[in-house]
Scaffold this motif. Structure first.
Motif, PDB file in Angstrom:
ATOM      1  N   CYS A 116       0.709  -1.148   0.098  1.00  0.00           N
ATOM      2  CA  CYS A 116       0.006   0.039   0.252  1.00  0.00           C
ATOM      3  C   CYS A 116       0.752   1.202   0.118  1.00  0.00           C
ATOM      4  O   CYS A 116       1.482   1.596   0.958  1.00  0.00           O
ATOM      5  N   LEU A 117       1.260   1.949  -1.129  1.00  0.00           N
ATOM      6  CA  LEU A 117       2.051   2.996  -1.359  1.00  0.00           C
ATOM      7  C   LEU A 117       1.224   4.154  -1.625  1.00  0.00           C
ATOM      8  O   LEU A 117       0.146   4.168  -2.216  1.00  0.00           O
ATOM      9  N   ALA A 118       1.853   5.227  -1.500  1.00  0.00           N
ATOM     10  CA  ALA A 118       1.201   6.762  -1.638  1.00  0.00           C
ATOM     11  C   ALA A 118       0.993   6.778  -3.378  1.00  0.00           C
ATOM     12  O   ALA A 118       1.919   6.469  -3.980  1.00  0.00           O
ATOM     13  N   ASN A 119       0.091   7.428  -3.722  1.00  0.00           N
ATOM     14  CA  ASN A 119      -0.260   7.771  -5.077  1.00  0.00           C
ATOM     15  C   ASN A 119      -1.303   8.936  -5.193  1.00  0.00           C
ATOM     16  O   ASN A 119      -2.287   8.836  -4.871  1.00  0.00           O
ATOM     17  N   ALA A 120      -0.708   9.961  -5.469  1.00  0.00           N
ATOM     18  CA  ALA A 120      -1.485  11.090  -5.874  1.00  0.00           C
ATOM     19  C   ALA A 120      -2.646  10.910  -6.629  1.00  0.00           C
ATOM     20  O   ALA A 120      -3.629  11.475  -6.587  1.00  0.00           O
ATOM     21  N   ALA A 121      -2.644   9.821  -7.798  1.00  0.00           N
ATOM     22  CA  ALA A 121      -3.641   9.755  -8.662  1.00  0.00           C
ATOM     23  C   ALA A 121      -4.707   9.140  -8.127  1.00  0.00           C
ATOM     24  O   ALA A 121      -5.960   9.053  -8.757  1.00  0.00           O
ATOM     25  N   ALA A 122      -4.628   8.231  -7.048  1.00  0.00           N
ATOM     26  CA  ALA A 122      -5.686   7.542  -6.506  1.00  0.00           C
ATOM     27  C   ALA A 122      -6.533   8.402  -5.545  1.00  0.00           C
ATOM     28  O   ALA A 122      -6.046   9.562  -5.210  1.00  0.00           O
ATOM     29  N   GLU A 123      -7.874   7.817  -5.400  1.00  0.00           N
ATOM     30  CA  GLU A 123      -8.772   8.804  -4.755  1.00  0.00           C
ATOM     31  C   GLU A 123      -8.570   9.225  -3.530  1.00  0.00           C
ATOM     32  O   GLU A 123      -8.751  10.129  -2.812  1.00  0.00           O
ATOM     33  N   SER A 124      -8.249   7.942  -2.595  1.00  0.00           N
ATOM     34  CA  SER A 124      -7.849   8.253  -1.253  1.00  0.00           C
ATOM     35  C   SER A 124      -6.354   8.465  -1.137  1.00  0.00           C
ATOM     36  O   SER A 124      -5.841   8.842   0.175  1.00  0.00           O
ATOM     37  N   GLY A 125      -5.719   8.735  -2.108  1.00  0.00           N
ATOM     38  CA  GLY A 125      -3.979   9.106  -2.046  1.00  0.00           C
ATOM     39  C   GLY A 125      -3.217   7.800  -1.645  1.00  0.00           C
ATOM     40  O   GLY A 125      -2.036   8.155  -1.941  1.00  0.00           O
ATOM     41  N   TYR A 126      -3.755   6.596  -1.648  1.00  0.00           N
ATOM     42  CA  TYR A 126      -2.969   5.410  -1.568  1.00  0.00           C
ATOM     43  C   TYR A 126      -3.507   4.408  -2.523  1.00  0.00           C
ATOM     44  O   TYR A 126      -4.753   4.091  -2.568  1.00  0.00           O
ATOM     45  N   GLN A 127      -2.798   3.333  -2.855  1.00  0.00           N
ATOM     46  CA  GLN A 127      -3.339   2.461  -3.438  1.00  0.00           C
ATOM     47  C   GLN A 127      -2.346   1.068  -3.504  1.00  0.00           C
ATOM     48  O   GLN A 127      -1.271   1.101  -3.333  1.00  0.00           O
ATOM     49  N   TRP A 128      -3.000  -0.097  -3.892  1.00  0.00           N
ATOM     50  CA  TRP A 128      -2.035  -1.226  -3.956  1.00  0.00           C
ATOM     51  C   TRP A 128      -1.091  -1.295  -5.015  1.00  0.00           C
ATOM     52  O   TRP A 128      -1.710  -1.297  -6.390  1.00  0.00           O
ATOM     53  N   SER A 129       0.081  -1.381  -4.808  1.00  0.00           N
ATOM     54  CA  SER A 129       0.991  -1.433  -5.915  1.00  0.00           C
ATOM     55  C   SER A 129       1.901  -2.541  -5.910  1.00  0.00           C
ATOM     56  O   SER A 129       2.152  -3.296  -4.838  1.00  0.00           O
ATOM     57  N   GLY A 130       2.575  -3.218  -6.936  1.00  0.00           N
ATOM     58  CA  GLY A 130       3.381  -4.147  -7.069  1.00  0.00           C
ATOM     59  C   GLY A 130       3.299  -5.204  -8.113  1.00  0.00           C
ATOM     60  O   GLY A 130       2.687  -4.616  -9.297  1.00  0.00           O
ATOM     61  N   PRO A 131       3.859  -6.445  -8.278  1.00  0.00           N
ATOM     62  CA  PRO A 131       4.298  -7.074  -7.111  1.00  0.00           C
ATOM     63  C   PRO A 131       5.907  -6.682  -6.659  1.00  0.00           C
ATOM     64  O   PRO A 131       6.686  -6.095  -7.626  1.00  0.00           O
ATOM     65  N   TYR A 132       6.228  -6.633  -5.406  1.00  0.00           N
ATOM     66  CA  TYR A 132       7.572  -6.196  -4.905  1.00  0.00           C
ATOM     67  C   TYR A 132       8.262  -7.516  -4.018  1.00  0.00           C
ATOM     68  O   TYR A 132       7.408  -8.587  -3.545  1.00  0.00           O
ATOM     69  N   ASN A 133       9.478  -7.487  -3.969  1.00  0.00           N
ATOM     70  CA  ASN A 133      10.126  -8.591  -3.316  1.00  0.00           C
ATOM     71  C   ASN A 133      10.469  -7.929  -2.077  1.00  0.00           C
ATOM     72  O   ASN A 133      11.426  -7.410  -1.802  1.00  0.00           O
ATOM     73  N   VAL A 134       9.861  -8.247  -0.921  1.00  0.00           N
ATOM     74  CA  VAL A 134       9.993  -7.933   0.411  1.00  0.00           C
ATOM     75  C   VAL A 134      10.730  -9.063   1.379  1.00  0.00           C
ATOM     76  O   VAL A 134      10.435 -10.085   1.518  1.00  0.00           O
ATOM     77  N   GLY A 135      11.726  -8.592   1.771  1.00  0.00           N
ATOM     78  CA  GLY A 135      12.632  -9.722   2.806  1.00  0.00           C
ATOM     79  C   GLY A 135      11.584 -10.281   3.817  1.00  0.00           C
ATOM     80  O   GLY A 135      10.898  -9.464   4.417  1.00  0.00           O
ATOM     81  N   THR A 136      12.200 -11.362   4.444  1.00  0.00           N
ATOM     82  CA  THR A 136      11.373 -12.009   5.520  1.00  0.00           C
ATOM     83  C   THR A 136      11.965 -11.543   6.830  1.00  0.00           C
ATOM     84  O   THR A 136      11.308 -11.952   7.773  1.00  0.00           O
ATOM     85  N   GLY A 137      13.038 -10.789   6.904  1.00  0.00           N
ATOM     86  CA  GLY A 137      13.495 -10.383   8.267  1.00  0.00           C
ATOM     87  C   GLY A 137      12.563  -9.592   8.800  1.00  0.00           C
ATOM     88  O   GLY A 137      12.060  -8.595   8.313  1.00  0.00           O
ATOM     89  N   VAL A 138      12.636  -9.661  10.351  1.00  0.00           N
ATOM     90  CA  VAL A 138      11.416  -8.813  11.025  1.00  0.00           C
ATOM     91  C   VAL A 138      12.483  -7.862  11.738  1.00  0.00           C
ATOM     92  O   VAL A 138      13.444  -8.280  12.526  1.00  0.00           O
ATOM     93  N   TYR A 139      12.166  -6.515  11.606  1.00  0.00           N
ATOM     94  CA  TYR A 139      12.780  -5.294  12.240  1.00  0.00           C
ATOM     95  C   TYR A 139      12.046  -4.182  12.710  1.00  0.00           C
ATOM     96  O   TYR A 139      10.695  -4.486  12.609  1.00  0.00           O
ATOM     97  N   GLU A 140      12.772  -3.512  13.463  1.00  0.00           N
ATOM     98  CA  GLU A 140      11.727  -2.250  14.019  1.00  0.00           C
ATOM     99  C   GLU A 140      12.042  -1.120  13.294  1.00  0.00           C
ATOM    100  O   GLU A 140      13.386  -0.858  12.929  1.00  0.00           O
ATOM    101  N   ALA A 141      11.080  -0.057  13.004  1.00  0.00           N
ATOM    102  CA  ALA A 141      11.470   0.998  12.292  1.00  0.00           C
ATOM    103  C   ALA A 141      12.333   2.030  13.170  1.00  0.00           C
ATOM    104  O   ALA A 141      11.950   2.089  14.312  1.00  0.00           O
ATOM    105  N   GLY A 142      13.318   2.458  12.420  1.00  0.00           N
ATOM    106  CA  GLY A 142      14.215   3.472  13.138  1.00  0.00           C
ATOM    107  C   GLY A 142      15.387   2.798  13.603  1.00  0.00           C
ATOM    108  O   GLY A 142      16.411   3.378  14.096  1.00  0.00           O
ATOM    109  N   SER A 143      15.487   1.429  13.667  1.00  0.00           N
ATOM    110  CA  SER A 143      16.628   0.552  14.004  1.00  0.00           C
ATOM    111  C   SER A 143      17.721   0.862  13.066  1.00  0.00           C
ATOM    112  O   SER A 143      17.424   0.942  11.752  1.00  0.00           O
ATOM    113  N   LYS A 144      18.946   0.490  13.226  1.00  0.00           N
ATOM    114  CA  LYS A 144      19.951   0.494  12.296  1.00  0.00           C
ATOM    115  C   LYS A 144      20.099  -0.741  11.375  1.00  0.00           C
ATOM    116  O   LYS A 144      19.444  -1.688  11.764  1.00  0.00           O
TER     117      LYS A 144
END
Length: 226
Positions: free
Chosen positions: A165-193
């Motif tokens: 779910c990424l930002a898209n100015a053309a979408a009515e709500s400003g966000y839409q489903w985009s892809g496909p993408y390859n997302v790693g399986t590692g679990v981390y916390e936002a802001g960590s190194k």
């Protein structure tokens, strides 16, 4: 001549000597003993550590004229033996509880040390931490609308692809489903190194995509919203 004869008659020795023996005494004299047997018994008993006998016979010996020095020595030895025995029992009553308590403390200390050594020597197996719970990706359709609250959320397409779910100015709500993408399986916390040379993408425990952005010499995980 007549005077000489008269003197001789007056000075003539008596025919019989007077009896020097005294009349028989109705109370014959009893010779006193040279030694005091009670004093001897008292002294021997004192030397053998029989202080009760020494004390009793020592007092009896004082009733006789002889042997009082010996009886006094016996009494002194007996009194010293009584004091020694009393001190031994008094010290024994105080020392015995201390010895028992010290022995108990030493035993407890030894037991505690053995228990500590056994505990230290026993191998400890540390269970690995359970993997963080991840939220199952919701079903999504490519090009479909999503909300700002779902920004960076990972969705599953019908063909099994990974959508974001990424930002898209053309979408009515400003966000839409985009892809496909390859997302790693590692679990981390936002802001960590992070290290982009090792991995560039990851995800949070609540199922949102992360990207490793380089900031100076290091990197940090940020939400993948664009």
């Amino acid at each position: 001549m007549a005077r000489t004869q008269q003197w001789q008659e007056r000075e003539r020795w008596p025919e019989t000597w007077p009896d020097d023996r005294e009349p028989e005494d109705p109370y014959p004299y009893e010779s006193r003993p040279i030694v005091n047997p009670y004093a001897i018994v008292a002294l021997v008993a004192a030397l053998l550590a029989l202080f009760p006998v020494a004390i009793v016979f020592g007092f009896i010996a004082f009733s006789h004229p002889r042997g009082r020095v010996m009886a006094c020595c016996a009494l002194l030895l007996g009194a010293a033996e009584v004091a020694a025995v009393a001190g031994f029992f008094f010290m024994g009553r105080n020392v015995l509880p201390d010895t028992v308590s010290r022995a108990g403390q030493a035993t407890a200390t030894t037991t505690a040390q053995v228990t500590t050594v056994a505990t230290t020597s026993a191998p400890t197996t540390v269970a690995p931490p359970p993997p963080p719970a991840t939220t199952a990706p919701p079903a999504a359709r490519k090009g479909g609308a999503c909300t700002e609250a779902q920004a960076a959320l990972i969705g599953a397409a019908a063909d099994g692809g990974t959508l974001l779910c990424l930002a898209n100015a053309a979408a009515e709500s400003g966000y839409q489903w985009s892809g496909p993408y390859n997302v790693g399986t590692g679990v981390y916390e936002a802001g960590s190194k992070c290290d982009s040379s090792v991995t560039k993408t990851g995800r949070t425990s609540d199922g949102r995509a992360l990207v490793c952005e380089t900031q100076g010499r290091g990197g940090a995980w940020v939400l993948w919203t664009e």
